[in-house]
Design an enzyme around this catalytic site. Sequence first.
Site, PDB file in Angstrom:
ATOM      1  N   CYS A   1      43.129  52.605  26.877  1.00  0.00           N
ATOM      2  CA  CYS A   1      43.814  53.599  27.718  1.00  0.00           C
ATOM      3  C   CYS A   1      44.441  54.728  26.896  1.00  0.00           C
ATOM      4  O   CYS A   1      44.649  55.825  27.400  1.00  0.00           O
ATOM      5  CB  CYS A   1      44.895  52.934  28.554  1.00  0.00           C
ATOM      6  SG  CYS A   1      44.238  51.629  29.583  1.00  0.00           S
TER       7      CYS A   1
ATOM      8  N   HIS B   1      48.667  58.770  31.714  1.00  0.00           N
ATOM      9  CA  HIS B   1      47.476  57.943  31.921  1.00  0.00           C
ATOM     10  C   HIS B   1      47.624  57.252  33.275  1.00  0.00           C
ATOM     11  O   HIS B   1      48.683  56.730  33.597  1.00  0.00           O
ATOM     12  CB  HIS B   1      47.366  56.913  30.791  1.00  0.00           C
ATOM     13  CG  HIS B   1      46.519  55.746  31.153  1.00  0.00           C
ATOM     14  ND1 HIS B   1      45.222  55.893  31.591  1.00  0.00           N
ATOM     15  CD2 HIS B   1      46.782  54.409  31.188  1.00  0.00           C
ATOM     16  CE1 HIS B   1      44.718  54.689  31.853  1.00  0.00           C
ATOM     17  NE2 HIS B   1      45.646  53.783  31.623  1.00  0.00           N
TER      18      HIS B   1
ATOM     19  N   ASN C   1      41.975  53.391  37.792  1.00  0.00           N
ATOM     20  CA  ASN C   1      42.286  53.522  36.367  1.00  0.00           C
ATOM     21  C   ASN C   1      40.965  53.644  35.606  1.00  0.00           C
ATOM     22  O   ASN C   1      40.176  52.698  35.589  1.00  0.00           O
ATOM     23  CB  ASN C   1      43.076  52.277  35.929  1.00  0.00           C
ATOM     24  CG  ASN C   1      43.430  52.281  34.448  1.00  0.00           C
ATOM     25  OD1 ASN C   1      42.869  53.045  33.671  1.00  0.00           O
ATOM     26  ND2 ASN C   1      44.349  51.414  34.068  1.00  0.00           N
TER      27      ASN C   1
HETATM   28  O1  UT7 Z   1      45.851  50.893  31.947  1.00  0.00           O
HETATM   29  C1  UT7 Z   1      46.347  49.968  31.044  1.00  0.00           C
HETATM   30  C2  UT7 Z   1      47.695  49.531  31.380  1.00  0.00           C
HETATM   31  N1  UT7 Z   1      47.678  48.787  32.593  1.00  0.00           N
HETATM   32  C3  UT7 Z   1      48.768  48.684  33.294  1.00  0.00           C
HETATM   33  O2  UT7 Z   1      49.759  49.268  32.940  1.00  0.00           O
HETATM   34  C4  UT7 Z   1      48.753  47.780  34.505  1.00  0.00           C
HETATM   35  C5  UT7 Z   1      50.057  47.046  34.600  1.00  0.00           C
HETATM   36  N2  UT7 Z   1      50.136  46.071  35.651  1.00  0.00           N
HETATM   37  C6  UT7 Z   1      50.001  46.337  36.975  1.00  0.00           C
HETATM   38  O3  UT7 Z   1      49.703  47.459  37.333  1.00  0.00           O
HETATM   39  C7  UT7 Z   1      50.303  45.258  37.977  1.00  0.00           C
HETATM   40  O4  UT7 Z   1      50.829  44.152  37.304  1.00  0.00           O
HETATM   41  C8  UT7 Z   1      49.069  44.821  38.809  1.00  0.00           C
HETATM   42  C9  UT7 Z   1      48.687  45.921  39.772  1.00  0.00           C
HETATM   43  C10 UT7 Z   1      47.914  44.499  37.891  1.00  0.00           C
HETATM   44  C11 UT7 Z   1      49.395  43.588  39.627  1.00  0.00           C
HETATM   45  O5  UT7 Z   1      50.507  43.811  40.438  1.00  0.00           O
HETATM   46  P1  UT7 Z   1      51.724  42.790  40.452  1.00  0.00           P
HETATM   47  O6  UT7 Z   1      52.709  43.318  41.395  1.00  0.00           O
HETATM   48  O7  UT7 Z   1      52.176  42.588  39.040  1.00  0.00           O
HETATM   49  O8  UT7 Z   1      51.065  41.486  41.060  1.00  0.00           O
HETATM   50  P2  UT7 Z   1      50.914  40.039  40.412  1.00  0.00           P
HETATM   51  O9  UT7 Z   1      49.897  40.033  39.339  1.00  0.00           O
HETATM   52  O10 UT7 Z   1      52.269  39.495  40.098  1.00  0.00           O
HETATM   53  O11 UT7 Z   1      50.348  39.213  41.646  1.00  0.00           O
HETATM   54  C12 UT7 Z   1      51.137  39.006  42.828  1.00  0.00           C
HETATM   55  C13 UT7 Z   1      50.318  38.210  43.826  1.00  0.00           C
HETATM   56  C14 UT7 Z   1      49.709  36.946  43.237  1.00  0.00           C
HETATM   57  O12 UT7 Z   1      49.700  35.959  44.244  1.00  0.00           O
HETATM   58  P3  UT7 Z   1      50.836  34.820  44.287  1.00  0.00           P
HETATM   59  O13 UT7 Z   1      50.727  34.109  42.973  1.00  0.00           O
HETATM   60  O14 UT7 Z   1      52.144  35.549  44.426  1.00  0.00           O
HETATM   61  O15 UT7 Z   1      50.463  34.014  45.454  1.00  0.00           O
HETATM   62  C15 UT7 Z   1      48.264  37.339  42.943  1.00  0.00           C
HETATM   63  O16 UT7 Z   1      47.394  36.245  42.967  1.00  0.00           O
HETATM   64  O17 UT7 Z   1      49.205  38.992  44.287  1.00  0.00           O
HETATM   65  C16 UT7 Z   1      47.977  38.266  44.100  1.00  0.00           C
HETATM   66  N3  UT7 Z   1      46.923  39.234  43.807  1.00  0.00           N
HETATM   67  C17 UT7 Z   1      46.243  39.865  44.767  1.00  0.00           C
HETATM   68  N4  UT7 Z   1      46.293  39.808  46.109  1.00  0.00           N
HETATM   69  C18 UT7 Z   1      45.452  40.603  46.792  1.00  0.00           C
HETATM   70  C19 UT7 Z   1      46.484  39.659  42.592  1.00  0.00           C
HETATM   71  N5  UT7 Z   1      45.524  40.576  42.741  1.00  0.00           N
HETATM   72  C20 UT7 Z   1      45.355  40.729  44.086  1.00  0.00           C
HETATM   73  C21 UT7 Z   1      44.496  41.522  44.865  1.00  0.00           C
HETATM   74  N6  UT7 Z   1      44.588  41.454  46.195  1.00  0.00           N
HETATM   75  N7  UT7 Z   1      43.609  42.395  44.315  1.00  0.00           N
END
Ligand code: UT7
Length: 336
Positions: free
Chosen positions: A115, A263, A293
């Site tokens: 990135c 980014h 992204n």
């Molecule tokens: O470009 C390089 C740098 N990248 C970044 O900076 C990305 C940084 N991270 C993020 O943007 C976020 O962490 C994400 C968008 C990747 C994820 O969002 P989050 O709010 O951190 O969600 P999470 O990973 O904590 O997941 C929350 C819940 C989980 O379910 P439970 O365990 O609470 O039941 C996941 O399994 O959401 C679930 N989940 C989804 N649900 C529906 C994960 N992905 C999905 C999905 N659709 N696509």
Amino acid sequence: MYNSKISGLGYYVPENVVTNDDLSKLMDTNDSWIQERTGIQERRHVIKGDGDTTTTMGVKAAKVAIERAGIDKDDIDFIIFATLSPDYYFPGPGVLVQRDLNIKTVGALDIRNQCSGFIYSLSVADQYIKSGMYKNILVIGSELHSHGLDMTTRGRGVSVIFGDGAGAAILSREEDSTKGILSTHLHSEGEHAEQLSLIAPGMGKRWVTDIIADQDENDESYYPYMNGQFVFKNAVVRFSEVIIEGLKKNQLEAANIDMLIPHQANLRISQFVQKKFGLRNDQVFNNIMKYGNTTAASIPIALTEAWEQNKVKSGDLVVLAAFGSGFTWGSAIIKW
Ligand code: UT7
């Protein structure tokens, strides 16, 4: 000593639009989760078999940038190509672009900083131009993510985020030392290398003969992995730090920023940074809603769109900042 200025910009994205609803037919996800957590509404994916690759998309973006810079391809002294999704394991796409554009035997360098790849590339190009070694450098960031994503529920935490596309810039010699790229700032923290990574087909863990022999469809090491919350927490801190570092270096403050182009990792990250620096909506450019992204391509695509929409004008202070896998992060402070 010279400065370098961005004299031409271009981008290319595949025509194929993939909406959040499209993804929900492939995996257990939905439009409201994706929009709420990331801001993404749709992204572009190359259609399998239509011939677009990281290199060909980079070439298309480069042609636009070259034309807009008002130079001939043979005026390019050096090529820098940033990607995490190269056509081949080796050689890198720099030489493939050089071949496709039919540019004479200039050097071609490949950058592996995910990135932050475009900021790292700008920084390298800037040093060559500042030193007087080169006059015009083609810098490309291009990614073809869609071919390598796990499009099942197992991969949903990563696969809904990434999109395909390419952006390119021509960096040219600027005689006026008050204009162009004022400074660039690069950092890395390898301690967290695996927190956002794609382990295979690297040679580090296994021998190729074992990889071929294994052929295990449950082997997740061929798909990108991201510890989302950990990456997010680090991103908001590092984005802010590296922007402050760049401003301080030039005796500037947040109030001097005309346009911040972060980014496009996550709209929530951009909004956090916007709030931290007290910037208005029209001082931060985001297009993650349309493209997701696109890692190394995200800043040059966003910068090109901002420029096309007349949101980046002569005399503006433009700040670019990125954070991603490595971890690596960086910023560029530009007087347009
Ligand atoms: O470009 C390089 C740098 N990248 C970044 O900076 C990305 C940084 N991270 C993020 O943007 C976020 O962490 C994400 C968008 C990747 C994820 O969002 P989050 O709010 O951190 O969600 P999470 O990973 O904590 O997941 C929350 C819940 C989980 O379910 P439970 O365990 O609470 O039941 C996941 O399994 O959401 C679930 N989940 C989804 N649900 C529906 C994960 N992905 C999905 C999905 N659709 N696509």
